[in-house]
Design a protein around this motif. Structure first.
Motif, PDB file in Angstrom:
ATOM      1  N   TYR A 102       5.123   8.890  -7.700  1.00  0.00           N
ATOM      2  CA  TYR A 102       5.428   9.871  -8.610  1.00  0.00           C
ATOM      3  C   TYR A 102       6.685   9.908  -9.021  1.00  0.00           C
ATOM      4  O   TYR A 102       7.544   9.286  -9.428  1.00  0.00           O
ATOM      5  N   ALA A 147       0.678  -1.475   0.041  1.00  0.00           N
ATOM      6  CA  ALA A 147       0.063   0.268  -0.063  1.00  0.00           C
ATOM      7  C   ALA A 147       1.070   1.416   0.133  1.00  0.00           C
ATOM      8  O   ALA A 147       0.368   1.790  -0.907  1.00  0.00           O
ATOM      9  N   LEU A 148       1.985   1.092   0.665  1.00  0.00           N
ATOM     10  CA  LEU A 148       2.975   2.312   0.435  1.00  0.00           C
ATOM     11  C   LEU A 148       3.353   2.198  -0.630  1.00  0.00           C
ATOM     12  O   LEU A 148       3.666   4.273  -0.819  1.00  0.00           O
ATOM     13  N   HIS A 205      -1.567   1.767  -8.998  1.00  0.00           N
ATOM     14  CA  HIS A 205      -2.542   1.145  -8.676  1.00  0.00           C
ATOM     15  C   HIS A 205      -3.339   0.093  -8.414  1.00  0.00           C
ATOM     16  O   HIS A 205      -1.858  -0.998  -9.457  1.00  0.00           O
ATOM     17  N   TRP A 253      -0.113   6.694 -13.188  1.00  0.00           N
ATOM     18  CA  TRP A 253      -1.437   6.239 -11.583  1.00  0.00           C
ATOM     19  C   TRP A 253      -0.232   4.438 -11.307  1.00  0.00           C
ATOM     20  O   TRP A 253      -0.755   3.929 -12.789  1.00  0.00           O
ATOM     21  N   GLN A 261       2.167   2.170  -3.477  1.00  0.00           N
ATOM     22  CA  GLN A 261       0.807   2.512  -4.414  1.00  0.00           C
ATOM     23  C   GLN A 261       0.468   4.326  -3.608  1.00  0.00           C
ATOM     24  O   GLN A 261       0.515   5.119  -5.243  1.00  0.00           O
ATOM     25  N   GLU A 262       0.749   4.795  -2.640  1.00  0.00           N
ATOM     26  CA  GLU A 262       0.072   5.821  -1.629  1.00  0.00           C
ATOM     27  C   GLU A 262       1.626   7.223  -2.445  1.00  0.00           C
ATOM     28  O   GLU A 262       1.555   8.282  -3.096  1.00  0.00           O
ATOM     29  N   THR A 263       2.791   6.706  -2.399  1.00  0.00           N
ATOM     30  CA  THR A 263       3.763   7.444  -2.622  1.00  0.00           C
ATOM     31  C   THR A 263       4.454   7.929  -3.937  1.00  0.00           C
ATOM     32  O   THR A 263       4.822   8.295  -4.105  1.00  0.00           O
ATOM     33  N   CYS A 307       1.868  -3.702  -9.230  1.00  0.00           N
ATOM     34  CA  CYS A 307       1.201  -3.469  -9.457  1.00  0.00           C
ATOM     35  C   CYS A 307       0.186  -2.650 -11.115  1.00  0.00           C
ATOM     36  O   CYS A 307       1.401  -3.109 -11.573  1.00  0.00           O
TER      37      CYS A 307
END
Length: 707
Positions: free
Chosen positions: A497, A490-491, A679, A677, A493-495, A667
């Motif tokens: 960029y 999850a980390l 996800h 993106w 995916q969240e971070t 991912c």
């Protein structure tokens, strides 16, 4: 007491002390009836051990020694050997009615017990009147296994005023110590494991047979479960009756009546023949069982074809992080996602349902307190209550979990009974290979589930070695525990960029090969590289610390970044097309390994600063923030499209782990040439097979709207 008899070389006996709540010879004492070290006129008013009972169990042993067991709240349990001392043994021997201790034992010398481990880190001065006056972690609070059960050796002298009426001694000949199946014909020539034959029990006087009068399928179910088989089938009774008429028999047991859910034959209702019984098993014969092996053992027993003929869907229960087949953390599949089981009300009945469902025998131990390591993600079930007759854990009544109900520190596990195959590794030996004259195997490739090297892919009878000297022969180091690394998906995916980083800021990264090969031809120091950045948090959820393969003497100092690299290859980062083609060069990360943070009750051990030891402690994690050098993939040359981001930890299997199937994370990602993106990030084994197939067939996003 005499030593346990050696079983036949093709049999693996099952010991009763693993299961019997009474053991071979029990010294069962009610502590409220015991006096203090000096005579007491009112022993009933002793406050310290009120409500507790003590006994010695296990074998082989004498009446004044054994595994210490305590009954509290009606439940018998053991004591862990952590911090155990002779002073604690003195206190316990007095609880047992002896004057003092002459020694103590560790590591379950008298065999592992069952049930609760009542005391851990027991600390006594030796003068206490009761074990309740000693310091400990508290009743029932332990991180030990029954392989750490403590024992005591007491002086063979009773306390003054001790009453013999408080001692319950079970006579030696009234114990079923071991059980085996003996083939009626072809003894010693049958392939292992042996699945059919006469049931024999080992009594103090030797091996005896069981009278088959009243013998039921429930009895066979219990015997097969003890010997590592999930189920039983009918035997050719006429054949064995005819054979029995031509053989002599020695019956020691009759009247066996099991319910089918018992973990051991000794827990069933049964009767022993007395020494003066002349007519034994009149009109009957020896009990016979035929067991059905699970899929893992069917090939070696000649029943592979029969097993494969049955339709096999995806399993909804699995074991993770065990050192051996048939043991591990219990995980169940719910809504296409794997999760763990809370240990509330977890017992041998539920554990046995899991073991048989997976093709093993009944449960040898029901494990609580995340003894097989902590899982990550969902906890699907709690308060599972099985009768022991269910065909699947999902058939047992259970409670659906809520967030506040349970934590992963309460993950349930099992150890199952396994068939004897003769393939177990028992010891590791090192020797000078200079006298080795022949290399018999090469090209060995195993998946990790094989029972022996012979079952692994290899070159066959003609070995092929590039380096033929005997000093290049393979070796192993065996361990009961190992680390288990897992990425916090999850980390990532969240971070995630994108950054366009100037080349003049990337000299150190180029030196450590953190950029794509096209960077070598760039116009340094002008221009930039496009980087996909993200944080990675790597947890050690195993049962041993993760340590680099190489010692500090061989670590490499990197001047640019100012730290040592303990592993050349620790993590691969890749961008793949949906069909698996790599489009961004996999980053071979060689990091400093340390404990960034830990769970509440765990202390940090590893820190890279000042040439410190490197590693990841059990219960800790190593965090690499998105803003540090090399924590990226160079996507400068990647065209817009739909891709898969893949991260693999310990990709070359350089360091032992209990489970490598969870080392990869994937991912979905969409890149439009300017933005990305990320996800649907997940650990490789977190989804069902069907969910993984859907992920692999994912057609990609037609717009930037992620649903």
């Amino acid at each position: 007491m005499q030593q346990a008899l050696q079983a036949f070389p093709t049999m693996r006996p099952v010991s009763v002390w693993q299961w019997s709540p009474w053991g071979l010879l029990l010294c069962l004492l009610c502590s409220s009836c015991l006096g203090s070290p000096s005579p007491s006129t009112d022993p009933e008013k002793r406050a310290g051990s009120q409500g507790l009972r003590f006994r010695l169990a296990g074998f082989p042993r004498k009446p004044y020694e054994g595994r210490v067991e305590i009954q509290r709240a009606g439940e018998w349990g053991t004591i862990c050997d952590d911090d155990f001392t002779l002073q604690a043994a003195h206190v316990l021997c007095r609880e047992l009615g002896f004057t003092e201790a002459t020694g103590w034992t560790h590591s379950a010398k008298y065999g592992p017990g069952t049930g609760r481990i009542w005391l851990d880190n027991l600390s006594c001065s030796g003068t206490e009147q009761s074990v309740t006056e000693c310091a400990s972690r508290g009743w029932g609070n332990s991180d030990c296994t029954h392989d750490e059960d403590a024992g005591v050796i007491c002086k063979d002298q009773r306390l003054p005023g001790f009453s013999d009426s408080n001692v319950i001694e079970v006579e030696h000949h009234l114990q079923v110590e071991e059980v085996r199946i003996r083939p009626a014909v072809g003894w010693g020539r049958r392939p292992l494991p042996v699945t059919e034959g006469l049931v024999e029990v080992r009594l103090p006087d030797g091996w005896s047979q069981v009278c088959d009068k009243g013998w039921s399928a429930h009895n066979s179910h219990v015997v097969c479960g003890m010997l590592g088989f999930p189920s039983e089938k009918r035997v050719n009774a006429a054949f064995y009756r005819l054979l029995a008429q031509r053989q002599q028999h020695s019956f020691g047991l009759h009247g066996v009546a099991c319910m089918g859910t018992e973990a051991h034959l000794s827990l069933c209702s049964l009767e022993f023949y007395r020494a003066n019984d002349t007519a034994r098993c009149p009109g009957g014969g020896p009990a016979v069982v035929s067991c059905v092996p699970g899929p893992l053992y069917a090939a070696s027993s000649g029943q592979k074809k029969q097993q494969q003929s049955k339709p096999q869907g995806e399993a909804r229960v699995r074991l993770k992080s065990g050192a051996h087949p048939g043991e591990g953390r219990v995980e169940v599949l719910k809504a296409s996602t794997w999760g763990t089981v809370c240990d509330r009300k977890w017992d041998l009945h539920a554990a046995s349902v899991v073991c048989r469902e997976l093709g093993f025998g009944s449960a040898r131990e029901a494990l609580s307190g995340a003894r097989m390591g902590q899982g990550m993600g969902a906890i699907h079930l709690s308060e599972v209550r099985c009768s022991g007759q269910e065909l699947s854990l999902w058939k047992c009544p259970h409670k659906n979990i809520t967030a506040e109900d349970c934590s992963h520190s309460q993950d349930a596990g099992v150890r199952c009974n396994l068939p004897y195959t003769g393939a177990e590794t028992r010891e590791t030996w090192y020797w000078d290979s200079g006298n080795i004259t022949e290399v018999v195997m090469s090209g060995v490739r195993c998946t990790g589930t094989e029972l022996s090297l012979d079952q692994c892919a290899h070159h066959g009878t003609h070995t092929t070695c590039k380096r033929t000297g005997t000093r290049f022969t393979a070796g192993v180091i065996c361990s009961e525990t190992a680390s288990d690394l897992l990425l916090h998906s999850a980390l990532v995916q969240e971070t995630a960029y994108i950054e366009d980083r100037p080349l003049h800021m990337l000299y150190c990264a180029a030196e450590e090969n953190c950029l794509a090969s096209s960077a070598r031809s760039a116009n340094w120091p002008y221009g930039h590289r496009r980087l996909l950045r993200f944080s990675s948090q790597i947890h050690n959820l195993g049962r041993a610390d993760f340590r680099p393969k190489a010692g500090r003497h061989s670590w490499v100092w990197h001047e640019c970044h100012g730290h040592y690299h303990s592993m050349d290859i620790f993590t691969h980062y890749d961008i793949l097309t949906p069909n698996g083609t790599k489009v961004a060069e996999g980053h071979k990360a060689s990091f400093c390994l340390e404990d960034t943070e830990c769970q509440e009750d765990v202390s940090k051990r590893y820190e890279c600063a000042n040439f410190g030891e490197q590693g990841i402690t059990v219960g800790c994690w190593d965090l690499y923030r998105h803003d540090i050098d090399c924590q990226w993939i160079d996507i400068t040359d990647v065209k817009p499209g739909n891709y898969i981001l893949q991260i693999v930890i310990n990709p070359n299997f350089e360091v032992a782990e209990s489970d490598f199937t969870n080392n990869a994370m994937k991912c979905n990602c969409k890149y439009d040439g300017h933005r990305i993106w990320v996800h649907n990030c997940h650990i490789g084994d977190a989804f069902s097979e069907e969910a993984n197939r859907r992920f692999e067939r994912y057609p990609g996003q037609t717009s930037n709207q992620i649903i």
